[in-house]
Design a protein around this motif. Sequence first.
Motif, mmCIF file in Angstrom:
data_model
loop_
_atom_site.group_PDB
_atom_site.id
_atom_site.type_symbol
_atom_site.label_atom_id
_atom_site.label_comp_id
_atom_site.label_asym_id
_atom_site.label_seq_id
_atom_site.Cartn_x
_atom_site.Cartn_y
_atom_site.Cartn_z
ATOM 1 N N TYR A 10 -5.044 2.412 -2.429
ATOM 2 C CA TYR A 10 -6.381 2.022 -1.976
ATOM 3 C C TYR A 10 -7.037 3.201 -1.266
ATOM 4 N N GLU A 11 -8.339 3.139 -1.149
ATOM 5 C CA GLU A 11 -9.089 4.195 -0.467
ATOM 6 C C GLU A 11 -8.561 4.442 0.937
ATOM 7 N N PRO B 214 0.819 -1.210 0.000
ATOM 8 C CA PRO B 214 0.000 0.000 0.000
ATOM 9 C C PRO B 214 0.854 1.261 0.000
ATOM 10 N N TRP B 215 0.341 2.291 -0.622
ATOM 11 C CA TRP B 215 1.050 3.575 -0.646
ATOM 12 C C TRP B 215 0.033 4.717 -0.759
ATOM 13 N N GLY B 216 0.432 5.880 -0.297
ATOM 14 C CA GLY B 216 -0.399 7.071 -0.406
ATOM 15 C C GLY B 216 0.486 8.302 -0.374
ATOM 16 N N ILE B 217 0.231 9.237 -1.269
ATOM 17 C CA ILE B 217 1.056 10.444 -1.374
ATOM 18 C C ILE B 217 0.142 11.666 -1.350
ATOM 19 N N ALA B 218 0.419 12.586 -0.430
ATOM 20 C CA ALA B 218 -0.309 13.852 -0.365
ATOM 21 C C ALA B 218 0.506 14.902 -1.111
ATOM 22 N N LEU C 198 -6.879 8.810 -7.591
ATOM 23 C CA LEU C 198 -6.552 10.234 -7.504
ATOM 24 C C LEU C 198 -7.754 10.975 -6.944
ATOM 25 N N GLN C 199 -7.557 11.681 -5.831
ATOM 26 C CA GLN C 199 -8.661 12.368 -5.157
ATOM 27 C C GLN C 199 -8.334 13.849 -4.990
ATOM 28 N N LEU C 200 -9.247 14.706 -5.465
ATOM 29 C CA LEU C 200 -9.111 16.146 -5.308
ATOM 30 C C LEU C 200 -9.842 16.612 -4.053
ATOM 31 N N LYS C 201 -9.429 17.741 -3.528
ATOM 32 C CA LYS C 201 -10.070 18.277 -2.321
ATOM 33 C C LYS C 201 -11.522 18.661 -2.576
ATOM 34 N N SER C 202 -11.858 18.910 -3.844
ATOM 35 C CA SER C 202 -13.237 19.249 -4.195
ATOM 36 C C SER C 202 -14.170 18.051 -4.083
ATOM 37 N N GLY C 203 -13.597 16.843 -3.949
ATOM 38 C CA GLY C 203 -14.402 15.625 -3.905
ATOM 39 C C GLY C 203 -14.345 14.816 -5.185
#
Length: 314
Positions: free
Chosen positions: A88-89, A35-39, A59-64
């Motif tokens: 992953y989520e 698993p990995w996640g990058i802000a 890919l998730q934007l702050k707008s949703g």
Amino acid sequence: MPEMEPSLEPDPLADVLHLLRLTGTFYCVPELTAPWGIAVPDLGDQLVLVAVTEGSCLLQLKSGAQFCLRPGQMVLLTHGQPVDLKSYEESTLTPLFDIPATRHTPQFETMVFGGGGDVTRMTCGVLRVDHAAAGHLTGLLPEAIFLDGFEAASGSWVQSTLNYLAEEARHPKPGGETVLTRLTDILVVQAIRSWLENGDVPETGWLAALRDRKIGRALQAFHRAPQESWTIETLAQQAGMSRSAFAARFRQMTGEAVLQYATRWRMQLAHRALKESDRSLAEIAADMGYDSEAAFSRAFKRVLGCTPGAARKA
């Protein structure tokens, strides 16, 4: 008699895309294992391209807004806004600049990060535009443009380009950085072109004016030679319209009077020249069609709210 070649219709929008000069400020080729996640933080008013060449990326934007990218798919973020990239989520996020990376040049790096599971490879680029016309265009783009290399509308060359990027990332060769950066630039232009051709482009405003058969011709002529002594009459002639009809239609479509638009455009060009060159004020004023520094400085301050000297120092 030799057969005449058909004349091409003027395309002011193509002119703007031609002016879309991109300067890469940062390129990265990550190899990520789940698993990995990058802000990714706010990167200013720049273009950010995320193209997946192997595996997958959420890919998730702050707008949703959210995109699940597979190989051959990419997203262009048009205003450098913060974004989260995950396997992953539920993946834990690590700030981008806290992740170790190998810097090959001041503008290019590779990264290996994650928990050791399934592999995702991407090509990422952060770019800025270097022309007032292009900056005006990118300011009108949606926050994100999705491009699927497998869609027929995008052209088979897009998928081939992404495959080539993937090969270069896996097996670097001499000159590989140049190949990666140049192909990334091309994909950015293609994403914008795809949106212009297929997206929800406004029917009014500057883009609509560029697409208008008559107003577009006048804008094209002005953008190609902003230093010329344009008047409402000479621009109306380019549009093939009467002075009064042209002025009214121009204001209706762009929201600005003709000469107000021309002055603002010139001052945007002048501002960039002041910031990015050491040319004298007299030279820049002449390039913008002004006979005196004083007249140029007055126009600059009226439009941008500060003197040319203050703009250069800022």
